[in-house]
Write a protein that holds these residues in place. Structure first.
Motif, PDB file in Angstrom:
ATOM      1  N   LEU A 135      15.893   6.883 -39.733  1.00 35.46           N
ATOM      2  CA  LEU A 135      15.441   5.663 -40.084  1.00 35.46           C
ATOM      3  C   LEU A 135      16.389   5.116 -40.363  1.00 35.46           C
ATOM      4  O   LEU A 135      16.284   3.965 -39.621  1.00 35.46           O
ATOM      5  CB  LEU A 135      13.898   6.091 -40.336  1.00 35.46           C
ATOM      6  N   ASN A 136      16.776   5.498 -41.910  1.00 34.04           N
ATOM      7  CA  ASN A 136      17.463   4.482 -42.181  1.00 34.04           C
ATOM      8  C   ASN A 136      18.927   4.217 -41.819  1.00 34.04           C
ATOM      9  O   ASN A 136      19.610   3.444 -41.441  1.00 34.04           O
ATOM     10  CB  ASN A 136      18.181   5.054 -43.667  1.00 34.04           C
ATOM     11  N   VAL A 137      19.482   4.777 -41.077  1.00 31.16           N
ATOM     12  CA  VAL A 137      20.210   4.620 -40.679  1.00 31.16           C
ATOM     13  C   VAL A 137      20.331   3.931 -39.028  1.00 31.16           C
ATOM     14  O   VAL A 137      21.547   2.993 -38.926  1.00 31.16           O
ATOM     15  CB  VAL A 137      21.541   6.214 -39.726  1.00 31.16           C
ATOM     16  N   ALA A 138      19.113   4.332 -38.622  1.00 29.31           N
ATOM     17  CA  ALA A 138      19.351   3.386 -37.504  1.00 29.31           C
ATOM     18  C   ALA A 138      18.686   1.922 -37.875  1.00 29.31           C
ATOM     19  O   ALA A 138      19.303   1.311 -37.086  1.00 29.31           O
ATOM     20  CB  ALA A 138      17.381   3.969 -36.853  1.00 29.31           C
ATOM     21  N   ALA A 139      17.760   2.235 -38.944  1.00 29.10           N
ATOM     22  CA  ALA A 139      18.121   0.234 -39.866  1.00 29.10           C
ATOM     23  C   ALA A 139      18.688  -0.154 -39.790  1.00 29.10           C
ATOM     24  O   ALA A 139      18.913  -1.356 -38.948  1.00 29.10           O
ATOM     25  CB  ALA A 139      16.476   0.408 -40.322  1.00 29.10           C
ATOM     26  N   THR A 140      19.980   0.362 -40.096  1.00 30.30           N
ATOM     27  CA  THR A 140      21.307  -0.417 -39.928  1.00 30.30           C
ATOM     28  C   THR A 140      21.802  -0.629 -40.024  1.00 30.30           C
ATOM     29  O   THR A 140      22.561  -1.788 -39.694  1.00 30.30           O
ATOM     30  CB  THR A 140      21.775   0.448 -41.768  1.00 30.30           C
ATOM     31  N   SER A 141      22.340   0.356 -38.646  1.00 32.96           N
ATOM     32  CA  SER A 141      22.575  -0.200 -36.941  1.00 32.96           C
ATOM     33  C   SER A 141      22.303  -1.062 -36.553  1.00 32.96           C
ATOM     34  O   SER A 141      23.110  -2.101 -35.693  1.00 32.96           O
ATOM     35  CB  SER A 141      22.895   1.141 -36.520  1.00 32.96           C
ATOM     36  N   ILE A 142      21.080  -1.176 -36.744  1.00 28.61           N
ATOM     37  CA  ILE A 142      19.827  -2.623 -36.133  1.00 28.61           C
ATOM     38  C   ILE A 142      20.473  -3.960 -36.605  1.00 28.61           C
ATOM     39  O   ILE A 142      21.282  -4.933 -35.615  1.00 28.61           O
ATOM     40  CB  ILE A 142      18.580  -2.668 -36.427  1.00 28.61           C
TER      41      ILE A 142
ATOM     42  N   SER B 250      22.166  20.307 -38.684  1.00 27.87           N
ATOM     43  CA  SER B 250      21.408  19.402 -38.821  1.00 27.87           C
ATOM     44  C   SER B 250      21.438  18.298 -39.575  1.00 27.87           C
ATOM     45  O   SER B 250      20.966  17.373 -38.781  1.00 27.87           O
ATOM     46  CB  SER B 250      20.587  19.907 -40.314  1.00 27.87           C
ATOM     47  N   GLY B 251      23.352  17.526 -39.769  1.00 26.27           N
ATOM     48  CA  GLY B 251      23.867  16.726 -40.707  1.00 26.27           C
ATOM     49  C   GLY B 251      24.399  16.286 -38.677  1.00 26.27           C
ATOM     50  O   GLY B 251      23.409  14.977 -39.203  1.00 26.27           O
ATOM     51  N   LEU B 252      24.377  16.899 -37.493  1.00 25.43           N
ATOM     52  CA  LEU B 252      24.589  15.922 -36.630  1.00 25.43           C
ATOM     53  C   LEU B 252      22.943  15.603 -35.922  1.00 25.43           C
ATOM     54  O   LEU B 252      22.948  14.619 -34.944  1.00 25.43           O
ATOM     55  CB  LEU B 252      25.194  16.748 -35.693  1.00 25.43           C
ATOM     56  N   ALA B 253      22.005  17.103 -36.467  1.00 23.52           N
ATOM     57  CA  ALA B 253      20.723  16.285 -35.346  1.00 23.52           C
ATOM     58  C   ALA B 253      20.262  14.621 -36.248  1.00 23.52           C
ATOM     59  O   ALA B 253      19.432  14.011 -35.240  1.00 23.52           O
ATOM     60  CB  ALA B 253      19.690  17.616 -35.999  1.00 23.52           C
ATOM     61  N   ILE B 254      20.589  14.206 -37.786  1.00 24.72           N
ATOM     62  CA  ILE B 254      20.512  13.240 -38.167  1.00 24.72           C
ATOM     63  C   ILE B 254      20.688  12.283 -37.300  1.00 24.72           C
ATOM     64  O   ILE B 254      19.992  11.073 -36.984  1.00 24.72           O
ATOM     65  CB  ILE B 254      20.152  13.404 -39.318  1.00 24.72           C
ATOM     66  N   MET B 255      22.310  12.201 -37.092  1.00 26.50           N
ATOM     67  CA  MET B 255      23.119  11.542 -36.362  1.00 26.50           C
ATOM     68  C   MET B 255      22.065  10.914 -34.778  1.00 26.50           C
ATOM     69  O   MET B 255      21.659  10.028 -34.661  1.00 26.50           O
ATOM     70  CB  MET B 255      24.661  11.244 -36.933  1.00 26.50           C
ATOM     71  N   LYS B 256      21.697  12.469 -34.017  1.00 23.56           N
ATOM     72  CA  LYS B 256      21.632  11.971 -32.343  1.00 23.56           C
ATOM     73  C   LYS B 256      19.595  11.535 -32.963  1.00 23.56           C
ATOM     74  O   LYS B 256      19.440  10.286 -32.033  1.00 23.56           O
ATOM     75  CB  LYS B 256      21.110  13.223 -32.170  1.00 23.56           C
ATOM     76  N   ALA B 257      19.008  11.505 -33.833  1.00 21.38           N
ATOM     77  CA  ALA B 257      17.626  11.075 -34.008  1.00 21.38           C
ATOM     78  C   ALA B 257      17.819   9.361 -34.316  1.00 21.38           C
ATOM     79  O   ALA B 257      17.409   8.665 -33.591  1.00 21.38           O
ATOM     80  CB  ALA B 257      17.924  11.589 -34.761  1.00 21.38           C
ATOM     81  N   SER B 258      18.545   9.479 -35.431  1.00 19.98           N
ATOM     82  CA  SER B 258      19.178   7.765 -35.256  1.00 19.98           C
ATOM     83  C   SER B 258      19.994   7.157 -33.898  1.00 19.98           C
ATOM     84  O   SER B 258      19.127   6.008 -33.668  1.00 19.98           O
ATOM     85  CB  SER B 258      20.409   7.724 -36.206  1.00 19.98           C
ATOM     86  N   TYR B 259      20.364   8.131 -33.577  1.00 17.02           N
ATOM     87  CA  TYR B 259      20.857   7.115 -32.420  1.00 17.02           C
ATOM     88  C   TYR B 259      19.591   6.604 -30.483  1.00 17.02           C
ATOM     89  O   TYR B 259      19.381   5.717 -30.227  1.00 17.02           O
ATOM     90  CB  TYR B 259      22.059   7.917 -30.955  1.00 17.02           C
TER      91      TYR B 259
ATOM     92  N   TYR C 280      16.412   6.040 -32.372  1.00 17.29           N
ATOM     93  CA  TYR C 280      15.565   5.267 -33.086  1.00 17.29           C
ATOM     94  C   TYR C 280      16.127   3.943 -32.358  1.00 17.29           C
ATOM     95  O   TYR C 280      15.880   3.258 -32.154  1.00 17.29           O
ATOM     96  CB  TYR C 280      15.631   5.469 -34.617  1.00 17.29           C
ATOM     97  N   VAL C 281      17.951   3.848 -32.106  1.00 19.55           N
ATOM     98  CA  VAL C 281      18.457   2.559 -32.203  1.00 19.55           C
ATOM     99  C   VAL C 281      17.984   2.317 -31.026  1.00 19.55           C
ATOM    100  O   VAL C 281      17.969   1.552 -30.501  1.00 19.55           O
ATOM    101  CB  VAL C 281      19.719   2.487 -33.196  1.00 19.55           C
ATOM    102  N   THR C 282      18.157   2.798 -29.799  1.00 17.66           N
ATOM    103  CA  THR C 282      18.142   2.781 -28.688  1.00 17.66           C
ATOM    104  C   THR C 282      16.517   2.064 -28.701  1.00 17.66           C
ATOM    105  O   THR C 282      16.499   1.315 -27.504  1.00 17.66           O
ATOM    106  CB  THR C 282      19.086   4.730 -28.194  1.00 17.66           C
TER     107      THR C 282
ATOM    108  N   MET D  69      16.127  -1.048 -29.965  1.00 17.86           N
ATOM    109  CA  MET D  69      16.642  -2.056 -29.270  1.00 17.86           C
ATOM    110  C   MET D  69      15.925  -2.181 -27.461  1.00 17.86           C
ATOM    111  O   MET D  69      16.868  -3.876 -27.464  1.00 17.86           O
ATOM    112  CB  MET D  69      18.184  -2.120 -29.377  1.00 17.86           C
ATOM    113  N   ASN D  70      15.727  -1.911 -27.498  1.00 15.04           N
ATOM    114  CA  ASN D  70      15.012  -2.207 -26.034  1.00 15.04           C
ATOM    115  C   ASN D  70      13.889  -2.812 -26.242  1.00 15.04           C
ATOM    116  O   ASN D  70      13.279  -3.370 -25.298  1.00 15.04           O
ATOM    117  CB  ASN D  70      14.065  -0.672 -25.556  1.00 15.04           C
ATOM    118  N   ASN D  71      13.141  -2.998 -27.545  1.00 16.51           N
ATOM    119  CA  ASN D  71      12.267  -3.495 -28.081  1.00 16.51           C
ATOM    120  C   ASN D  71      12.941  -5.293 -28.719  1.00 16.51           C
ATOM    121  O   ASN D  71      11.361  -5.631 -28.872  1.00 16.51           O
ATOM    122  CB  ASN D  71      10.881  -2.644 -28.630  1.00 16.51           C
ATOM    123  N   TYR D  72      13.804  -5.259 -28.800  1.00 14.09           N
ATOM    124  CA  TYR D  72      14.144  -6.325 -29.559  1.00 14.09           C
ATOM    125  C   TYR D  72      13.959  -7.423 -29.134  1.00 14.09           C
ATOM    126  O   TYR D  72      14.143  -7.403 -27.634  1.00 14.09           O
ATOM    127  CB  TYR D  72      15.665  -6.109 -30.188  1.00 14.09           C
TER     128      TYR D  72
END
Length: 401
Positions: free
Chosen positions: A289-296, A382-391, A393-395, A398-401
């Motif tokens: 969630l943190n990576v996603a929020a920062t990516s936004i 598991s690290g890759l799973a965090i990044m996939k979940a972040s992607y 969340y970002v998608t 952005m669809n709701n942005y």
């Protein structure tokens, strides 16, 4: 062996940087490496001050973030809201980690690492010392990477805040306006005029950013150092098992000593996992969630201010994959012990020794693991799973942005 004392006199290299960062952050509870009584008392006051103030700081940040999210008439932009959310998530994880690393059972684990490292250097076995120093070198590089990325992320956030403050003050002077001055951390100030005392709040923000930078580095690096200690010990066991037939001492005495060391490292990993598994679960759930929020922020930010989100995302990536990589190394090295025993001259030993070695091989088939809470093991996947979940969340965002 895990129930060790809290006193250490040797500056052991594996935990040296984390120790300095923990002292700077005010979260070091073991004896200080100084004899000056005044310095010790001053540090005690400083540690208690940090211990009291930062939970209040975090609570204030949480309240203000919640109020801003609930206020439909808020003038805050979406990227500013996501920025404050990402800061709150990071500081929440740091506060939980800080509390964890001051618990007595965790301090005993740190003491155990200190004592075992001293034993390695006192052993006088060059091949063992070289193997450990190689692991120390890798640990230092990892810790320096965390320190550098955290330093750049924190510095760019502070500089960006000052630049925005300069721009707002310039606009207010030129247009006779009263736009609010931006802060690094938006804090809830009950009956406190934030605009009138903006300078004070800026100093508080800067102090909090610096100390939290030390807290982030110290909690991460001491965690990585404790994890990296395990592959180091396992590699040394592999070397000793392979050389088992070359020692002049009684083979039963050597084998008993190696089995006891293997049992000690097993207990260490179990204790460490019991202490940190829910912290790992918290990081696993919140980091995405943190990576996603920062990516936004990165996607929607002013192109002149991209340095802050870039370094912050890099900081989160580095932390996540160093943790995943080291947890995976613990698993791999624990399984490698069985191969090391098979490579030894076991066929030259007596039947009793062969049976004991077979028992160790069977035990080594169950890998040592750091788990994500009560669930699966923490690995590179598991690290890759965090990044996939972040992607994902970002998608969705952005669809709701």
């Amino acid at each position: 062996m895990i129930e060790t004392s809290h006193s250490q006199s040797c500056q052991t290299p594996l935990c040296y940087m984390p120790k300095l960062c923990m002292i700077s952050a005010g979260i070091w509870r073991l004896p200080l490496p100084v004899e000056n009584v005044i310095l010790k008392k001053t540090y005690t006051v400083y540690r208690k001050f940090v211990r009291v103030c930062f939970p209040i700081f975090l609570a204030s940040l949480c309240i203000q973030c919640t109020l801003t999210l609930l206020d439909k008439n808020s003038s805050k932009t979406t990227e500013e809201l996501f920025k404050q959310l990402s800061y709150f998530i990071t500081l929440l994880i740091v506060e939980v980690a800080t509390i964890l690393w001051q618990r007595d059972e965790v301090l005993r684990l740190i003491s155990f690492v200190y004592e075992e490292e001293e034993k390695i250097f006192r052993s006088g076995e060059k091949i063992i010392i070289q193997a450990h120093l190689k692991q120390v070198h890798f640990c230092k590089n990892s810790n320096w990477i965390v320190l550098v990325f955290t330093l750049f992320a924190g510095s760019t956030m502070i500089l960006e805040t000052y630049w925005r403050r300069f721009e707002v003050e310039k606009y207010n002077r030129e247009h006779n306006a009263t736009l609010p001055v931006p802060f690094l951390f938006e804090l809830y100030c009950y009956k406190f005029d934030a605009e009138k005392h903006a300078a004070v709040l800026h100093y508080v923000n800067d102090f909090a950013a610096i100390i939290n930078g030390f807290r982030i580095v110290s909690t991460k690096t001491i965690f990585f150092s404790c994890i990296m200690f395990v592959p180091s010990v396992l590699k040394q066991l592999c070397i000793r098992f392979r050389k088992m037939g070359t020692y002049e001492d009684d083979i039963f005495v050597i084998l008993r000593h190696l089995i006891l060391e293997h049992q000690e490292v097993n207990r260490f990993v179990k204790k460490l996992n019991d202490c940190v598994k829910y912290l790992i679960l918290m990081e696993y759930l919140l980091d995405s969630l943190n990576v996603a929020a920062t990516s936004i922020q990165f996607i929607t930010y002013d192109r002149k201010m991209l340095a802050s989100p870039i370094f912050y995302i890099s900081h989160l990536f580095v932390q996540t994959f160093i943790l995943a990589w080291n947890a995976n190394e613990v698993k791999i090295q624990s399984l490698a012990l069985a191969d090391a025993i098979y490579d030894s001259p076991w066929y030259k030993q007596t039947m009793g020794v062969k049976k004991s070695l077979l028992t160790v091989i069977l035990r080594a088939q169950r890998p040592l693991l750091l788990t994500i809470g009560p669930f699966d093991a923490m690995t590179t996947q598991s690290g890759l799973a965090i990044m996939k979940a972040s992607y994902s969340y970002v998608t969705l965002m952005m669809n709701n942005y």
